[in-house]
Structure formats: C-alpha cells, structure tokens
Design a protein around this motif. Structure first.
Motif, PDB file in Angstrom:
ATOM      1  N   ASP A 171       5.458  -9.677  18.491  1.00  0.00           N
ATOM      2  CA  ASP A 171       4.238 -10.318  18.123  1.00  0.00           C
ATOM      3  C   ASP A 171       3.135  -9.025  17.859  1.00  0.00           C
ATOM      4  OD1 ASP A 171       2.036 -11.861  18.479  1.00  0.00           O
ATOM      5  OD2 ASP A 171       1.534 -11.981  20.536  1.00  0.00           O
ATOM      6  N   PRO A 172       2.845  -9.060  16.471  1.00  0.00           N
ATOM      7  CA  PRO A 172       3.288 -10.013  15.409  1.00  0.00           C
ATOM      8  C   PRO A 172       4.608  -9.557  14.856  1.00  0.00           C
ATOM      9  CG  PRO A 172       1.835  -8.616  14.669  1.00  0.00           C
ATOM     10  CD  PRO A 172       1.726  -8.229  15.976  1.00  0.00           C
ATOM     11  N   LEU A 173       5.318 -10.748  14.422  1.00  0.00           N
ATOM     12  CA  LEU A 173       6.494 -10.525  13.420  1.00  0.00           C
ATOM     13  C   LEU A 173       5.960  -9.561  12.348  1.00  0.00           C
ATOM     14  CD1 LEU A 173       9.465 -10.916  13.045  1.00  0.00           C
ATOM     15  CD2 LEU A 173       8.762 -12.705  11.391  1.00  0.00           C
ATOM     16  N   PRO A 174       6.484  -8.347  11.825  1.00  0.00           N
ATOM     17  CA  PRO A 174       6.110  -7.358  10.729  1.00  0.00           C
ATOM     18  C   PRO A 174       6.112  -8.086   9.381  1.00  0.00           C
ATOM     19  CG  PRO A 174       7.289  -6.093  12.322  1.00  0.00           C
ATOM     20  CD  PRO A 174       7.472  -7.597  12.672  1.00  0.00           C
ATOM     21  N   ILE A 175       5.296  -8.193   8.489  1.00  0.00           N
ATOM     22  CA  ILE A 175       5.333  -8.665   7.197  1.00  0.00           C
ATOM     23  C   ILE A 175       4.956  -7.630   6.493  1.00  0.00           C
ATOM     24  CG2 ILE A 175       4.637 -10.740   5.630  1.00  0.00           C
ATOM     25  CD1 ILE A 175       4.382 -12.718   8.007  1.00  0.00           C
ATOM     26  N   TRP A 176       5.479  -7.289   5.484  1.00  0.00           N
ATOM     27  CA  TRP A 176       4.812  -6.426   4.341  1.00  0.00           C
ATOM     28  C   TRP A 176       4.831  -7.134   3.056  1.00  0.00           C
ATOM     29  CZ3 TRP A 176       5.643  -0.650   4.603  1.00  0.00           C
ATOM     30  CH2 TRP A 176       6.026  -0.199   5.970  1.00  0.00           C
ATOM     31  N   VAL A 177       3.984  -6.552   2.002  1.00  0.00           N
ATOM     32  CA  VAL A 177       3.869  -6.994   0.899  1.00  0.00           C
ATOM     33  C   VAL A 177       4.570  -6.049   0.017  1.00  0.00           C
ATOM     34  CG1 VAL A 177       2.468  -7.495  -1.150  1.00  0.00           C
ATOM     35  CG2 VAL A 177       1.906  -8.144   1.209  1.00  0.00           C
ATOM     36  N   GLY A 178       5.614  -6.370  -0.926  1.00  0.00           N
ATOM     37  CA  GLY A 178       6.188  -5.595  -1.816  1.00  0.00           C
ATOM     38  C   GLY A 178       5.372  -5.417  -3.263  1.00  0.00           C
ATOM     39  N   ILE A 179       5.307  -4.441  -3.741  1.00  0.00           N
ATOM     40  CA  ILE A 179       4.553  -4.500  -5.069  1.00  0.00           C
ATOM     41  C   ILE A 179       5.314  -3.813  -6.141  1.00  0.00           C
ATOM     42  CG2 ILE A 179       2.319  -4.846  -4.090  1.00  0.00           C
ATOM     43  CD1 ILE A 179       1.728  -2.146  -5.403  1.00  0.00           C
ATOM     44  N   GLY A 180       5.321  -3.992  -7.545  1.00  0.00           N
ATOM     45  CA  GLY A 180       5.951  -3.200  -8.548  1.00  0.00           C
ATOM     46  C   GLY A 180       4.864  -2.573  -9.180  1.00  0.00           C
ATOM     47  N   GLY A 181       3.572  -2.704  -9.058  1.00  0.00           N
ATOM     48  CA  GLY A 181       2.767  -1.874  -9.750  1.00  0.00           C
ATOM     49  C   GLY A 181       1.488  -2.700 -10.217  1.00  0.00           C
ATOM     50  N   THR A 182       1.546  -3.746  -9.864  1.00  0.00           N
ATOM     51  CA  THR A 182       0.329  -4.820 -10.343  1.00  0.00           C
ATOM     52  C   THR A 182      -0.963  -4.566  -9.369  1.00  0.00           C
ATOM     53  OG1 THR A 182       1.695  -6.472 -11.117  1.00  0.00           O
ATOM     54  CG2 THR A 182      -0.307  -7.079 -10.873  1.00  0.00           C
ATOM     55  N   PRO A 183      -1.909  -4.166  -9.997  1.00  0.00           N
ATOM     56  CA  PRO A 183      -3.321  -3.950  -9.049  1.00  0.00           C
ATOM     57  C   PRO A 183      -3.609  -4.857  -8.413  1.00  0.00           C
ATOM     58  CG  PRO A 183      -3.424  -3.008 -11.673  1.00  0.00           C
ATOM     59  CD  PRO A 183      -2.361  -3.739 -11.820  1.00  0.00           C
ATOM     60  N   ALA A 184      -3.564  -6.103  -8.851  1.00  0.00           N
ATOM     61  CA  ALA A 184      -3.996  -7.258  -8.102  1.00  0.00           C
ATOM     62  C   ALA A 184      -3.168  -7.353  -7.024  1.00  0.00           C
ATOM     63  CB  ALA A 184      -4.015  -8.660  -8.819  1.00  0.00           C
ATOM     64  N   SER A 185      -2.044  -7.114  -6.972  1.00  0.00           N
ATOM     65  CA  SER A 185      -0.910  -7.293  -5.840  1.00  0.00           C
ATOM     66  C   SER A 185      -1.420  -6.098  -4.644  1.00  0.00           C
ATOM     67  CB  SER A 185       0.352  -6.891  -6.221  1.00  0.00           C
ATOM     68  OG  SER A 185       0.707  -8.017  -7.021  1.00  0.00           O
ATOM     69  N   ALA A 186      -1.692  -5.055  -5.261  1.00  0.00           N
ATOM     70  CA  ALA A 186      -2.244  -4.041  -4.162  1.00  0.00           C
ATOM     71  C   ALA A 186      -3.455  -4.332  -3.352  1.00  0.00           C
ATOM     72  CB  ALA A 186      -2.647  -2.544  -4.977  1.00  0.00           C
ATOM     73  N   VAL A 187      -4.272  -4.963  -4.163  1.00  0.00           N
ATOM     74  CA  VAL A 187      -5.614  -5.650  -3.721  1.00  0.00           C
ATOM     75  C   VAL A 187      -5.365  -6.524  -2.805  1.00  0.00           C
ATOM     76  CG1 VAL A 187      -7.963  -6.443  -4.199  1.00  0.00           C
ATOM     77  CG2 VAL A 187      -6.918  -4.567  -5.599  1.00  0.00           C
ATOM     78  N   ARG A 188      -4.538  -7.499  -3.027  1.00  0.00           N
ATOM     79  CA  ARG A 188      -4.305  -8.437  -2.084  1.00  0.00           C
ATOM     80  C   ARG A 188      -3.777  -8.058  -0.708  1.00  0.00           C
ATOM     81  NH1 ARG A 188      -2.011 -13.235  -5.246  1.00  0.00           N
ATOM     82  NH2 ARG A 188      -0.488 -11.626  -5.992  1.00  0.00           N
ATOM     83  N   ALA A 189      -2.870  -7.164  -0.893  1.00  0.00           N
ATOM     84  CA  ALA A 189      -2.037  -6.573   0.238  1.00  0.00           C
ATOM     85  C   ALA A 189      -3.312  -5.721   1.185  1.00  0.00           C
ATOM     86  CB  ALA A 189      -1.235  -5.558   0.064  1.00  0.00           C
ATOM     87  N   GLY A 190      -4.307  -5.126   0.524  1.00  0.00           N
ATOM     88  CA  GLY A 190      -5.220  -4.631   1.321  1.00  0.00           C
ATOM     89  C   GLY A 190      -6.133  -5.536   1.957  1.00  0.00           C
ATOM     90  N   ILE A 191      -6.532  -6.716   1.143  1.00  0.00           N
ATOM     91  CA  ILE A 191      -7.558  -7.658   2.115  1.00  0.00           C
ATOM     92  C   ILE A 191      -6.810  -8.309   2.985  1.00  0.00           C
ATOM     93  CG2 ILE A 191      -8.454  -9.940   1.266  1.00  0.00           C
ATOM     94  CD1 ILE A 191      -8.792  -8.887  -1.636  1.00  0.00           C
ATOM     95  N   LEU A 192      -5.555  -8.735   2.935  1.00  0.00           N
ATOM     96  CA  LEU A 192      -4.709  -9.018   3.916  1.00  0.00           C
ATOM     97  C   LEU A 192      -4.537  -8.454   5.143  1.00  0.00           C
ATOM     98  CD1 LEU A 192      -2.416 -11.564   1.827  1.00  0.00           C
ATOM     99  CD2 LEU A 192      -4.565 -12.447   2.997  1.00  0.00           C
ATOM    100  N   GLY A 193      -4.780  -7.143   4.772  1.00  0.00           N
ATOM    101  CA  GLY A 193      -4.439  -5.949   6.015  1.00  0.00           C
ATOM    102  C   GLY A 193      -2.874  -5.887   6.403  1.00  0.00           C
ATOM    103  N   LEU A 194      -2.205  -6.187   5.241  1.00  0.00           N
ATOM    104  CA  LEU A 194      -0.421  -5.747   5.257  1.00  0.00           C
ATOM    105  C   LEU A 194      -0.173  -4.597   4.725  1.00  0.00           C
ATOM    106  CD1 LEU A 194       0.387  -9.630   4.277  1.00  0.00           C
ATOM    107  CD2 LEU A 194       0.089  -8.775   6.642  1.00  0.00           C
ATOM    108  N   PRO A 195       0.889  -3.967   5.508  1.00  0.00           N
ATOM    109  CA  PRO A 195       1.560  -2.840   4.941  1.00  0.00           C
ATOM    110  C   PRO A 195       2.032  -3.122   3.650  1.00  0.00           C
ATOM    111  CG  PRO A 195       2.586  -3.430   7.261  1.00  0.00           C
ATOM    112  CD  PRO A 195       1.723  -4.661   6.679  1.00  0.00           C
ATOM    113  N   MET A 196       2.051  -2.114   2.732  1.00  0.00           N
ATOM    114  CA  MET A 196       2.491  -2.296   1.294  1.00  0.00           C
ATOM    115  C   MET A 196       3.836  -1.555   1.007  1.00  0.00           C
ATOM    116  SD  MET A 196      -0.036  -2.098  -2.102  1.00  0.00           S
ATOM    117  CE  MET A 196      -0.050  -0.290  -1.888  1.00  0.00           C
ATOM    118  N   MET A 197       4.825  -2.159   0.425  1.00  0.00           N
ATOM    119  CA  MET A 197       5.831  -1.491   0.004  1.00  0.00           C
ATOM    120  C   MET A 197       5.974  -1.157  -1.381  1.00  0.00           C
ATOM    121  SD  MET A 197       8.883   0.149   0.928  1.00  0.00           S
ATOM    122  CE  MET A 197       8.953  -0.317   2.525  1.00  0.00           C
TER     123      MET A 197
END
Length: 346
Positions: A171-197
């Motif tokens: 609690d909580p179950l770990p959820i990461w966001v995987g990105i391949g280089g798109t800037p918007a994906s990095a911003v979204r992961a940061g806004i959501l406060g999730l670990p980024m791979m």
C-alpha cells in the motif's frame, strides 16, 4: 542502487540454430533467468508486453506469477504494460493478485507502447494514442488509491460506487511510468508524482532535459522529491573482455534490428554504427565497460534503478547465462559500492 534485468522473450530466428525456437523454450528460459537473478542478489526483473509472433509474451503478468513461485526477494514488474489498450480495472486486479502470490513484490510499469499492434487487436484507434494513455493511467491510479471508485470517461463504461478487489498487499502498489524520450511523457510523470523509467540504448545525455522537465513538473505539482524516483532500462551484454564481447554480440544484435525492420539495418546493422553506439554508452563490453556505462547514467541522470535487457535478440542460452553471471558477480558489486555515496549531477 537497484540493479535488475528485463526480457521481451524475443523469438528472432538466428541462422546458426543456437537460439530458442519455441515459445515454450523461451518461457522456460525467462523463468530460469528470474531464479538465477534472485539467487545472485539482483533486485528486480521486468517483462514486456507484445502481441507479435516474434515476441513470446502477450501476457507477462502470468509469466511473472510463475517467477514468483521460484524466487524469494526479486521485485516482479511489467515493462511495460500497454495500459492504453487494456482495461485498468483488469490490470489492477491481475497485479494485486500477483502482489499476494509474490508476498508483496509486484510492480507495474505502464507505457504508451513503442509497438502499436495491440491497438487494432483490441479495437482502439491510434488517433487516440495519447488520450487513451492519459485517461487509463489516471483511472488505474484512482483504483489504486481508492478501494471504491466512481468514474466516467471516454473509452470505457462508467463506474458507479464500484468496489475493486482484491486489494494488493503493498500500500500503495508501485506504479512507474515508462518513457522513450517524449518530453510530454516526462512532464506527465512528474505532475502525477510517479517514478519514471527511461528506455534507451546509448547516449544518456539526451535524457538530461527530460529529467529536468520531470523534476520541475513534480516540484510544481507539490510532490515529495523522494517519491520522484528515476530508472533506466536498455540493451546490455557483458563479456569477459571488451573485444570478444563486441564481436560475439554483434551478429545477433545486427540481426535483431534487421528482422525488426529498422531502416538503418535493412542490410544488417553497420559495424561502424554499432561501435559508435558502444562509444556513446551502449552497455556492451567487459565488466568494467558496463560499469562505466551504468555509472555514466547515475552521474548524469540521478537514477536509482538500472535494468539491463540480458537476453536481447534471443541470444544463445549459454551467452545469456554467462552475461548474467558476469553482471551479478563483477558489475553489480562495483556499481553498488560506487553509488553508495554518489550524488547525481542534477
């Protein structure tokens, strides 16, 4: 510093006949990889989702459950779950179940999907590529954070005061966001406060700006900096000596890109380009070269998890096992020692 491995279970047909030729054999191999990694002290393994004949794992969570039965401490993750073309309710149920089966070791790494075959397969329009990911990721997070969910969106039926079960052991179950280089994906992961791979093969310098975007977005959204974890995944091959590692790995790596349809490898991956990738940070070579490549990622990007694809291109099993053994015995101890007091450049 966490060190791990990942696999897509490729079924690239290599001409020397020394690689796995059946899905059954590949499943046996990847489960054995988890057993070896667990015994050798690695921290995590992840499995990628693909829906093509040249990849064996369309349902990685089932293979992860098999791994849970032969391991004790290894973190078990998807890598990635293409959440855009899946039902977040079902994904959560599956990984919550895996979490119990593994005694609290499950993780989800979600991504938009570099391969898009799952969209037409499950009846989704590629025109909605980003909207699907955003909506379904937010629903997955709502399910994770709230046992009873009321929700309404564009791409699936509404949920009205629905209890989602089982609840995971973690609690909580770990959820990461995987990105391949798109800037918007990095911003979204940061806004959501999730670990980024971050997934890439060479040239970690290109991701410095993505990390800066991620950290800035996370800070502006008010997230605890300690929650903004960073990881890197990519191809890797460890040999006993630099030249032998390069020479042994090259024909399989070249065929992997050629069979995958990469435009730059239509006639095989040019050797000079391959050598340039290694010079730019592709972790292929002697243990010291791979240590240097990982440490470059630590210093530039501030990562605390590295995941190497240990069996890329359906390597002969003997090569995969030797590379894994060298990674566990000669690379991992040095990286852990050198990162114990490391401070990232960022």
């Amino acid at each position: 510093m966490e060190l791990g491995i990942y696999s897509f279970g490729e079924l690239v047909a290599n001409p020397d006949g020394s690689s796995a030729t059946s899905i059954h054999e590949r499943f046996d191999q990847v489960v054995e990889l988890a057993k070896l990694a667990d015994g050798g002290g690695l921290d995590a393994i992840s499995l990628g989702e693909h829906h093509r004949a040249d990849f064996s794992m369309s349902a990685p969570e089932i293979v992860l459950a098999a791994m849970a039965s032969v391991t004790k401490r290894l973190r078990l993750a998807s890598g990635v779950t293409v959440i855009s073309s899946q039902d977040p309710v079902r994904v959560f149920e599956q990984f919550a179940t895996l979490d119990h089966v593994s005694n609290g070791r499950a993780e989800i790494i979600v991504g938009r999907g570099a391969f898009t075959e799952s969209f037409p397969l499950f009846g989704y329009d590629l025109a909605d590529y980003d909207a699907l990911f955003d909506e379904k990721l937010r629903l997955l997070l709502q399910i994770r954070d709230h046992p009873v969910v009321t929700w309404n969106g564009r791409f699936r039926s509404a949920l009205e005061n629905v209890e989602i079960s089982p609840r995971p052991l973690q609690d909580p179950l770990p959820i990461w966001v995987g990105i391949g280089g798109t800037p918007a994906s990095a911003v979204r992961a940061g806004i959501l406060g999730l670990p980024m791979m971050m997934g890439f093969f060479a040239g970690p310098e290109q991701f410095v700006s993505r990390v800066e975007l991620y950290q800035r977005a996370g800070a502006q959204a008010g997230h605890d900096p300690a929650a903004l974890r960073l990881g890197v995944s990519g191809h890797m091959y460890v040999g006993r000596t630099s030249q032998k590692a390069r020479d042994d790995f090259y024909p399989y790596y070249s065929r992997y890109f050629q069979k995958g349809g990469a435009s730059f490898a239509a006639n095989g991956f040019p050797r000079e380009a391959y050598d340039a990738w290694i010079a730019g940070g592709l972790p292929v070579g002697s243990p010291q070269q791979v240590i240097d490549a990982i440490m470059r990622r630590v210093e530039l990007l501030g990562i605390d998890r590295f995941m190497g694809q240990i069996d890329v291109c359906n390597l002969p099993w003997s090569m995969t096992r030797e590379s894994l053994e060298l990674y566990m015995t000669e690379v991992a101890p040095v990286v852990r020692r050198e990162t114990a007091d490391a401070r990232p450049a960022l």
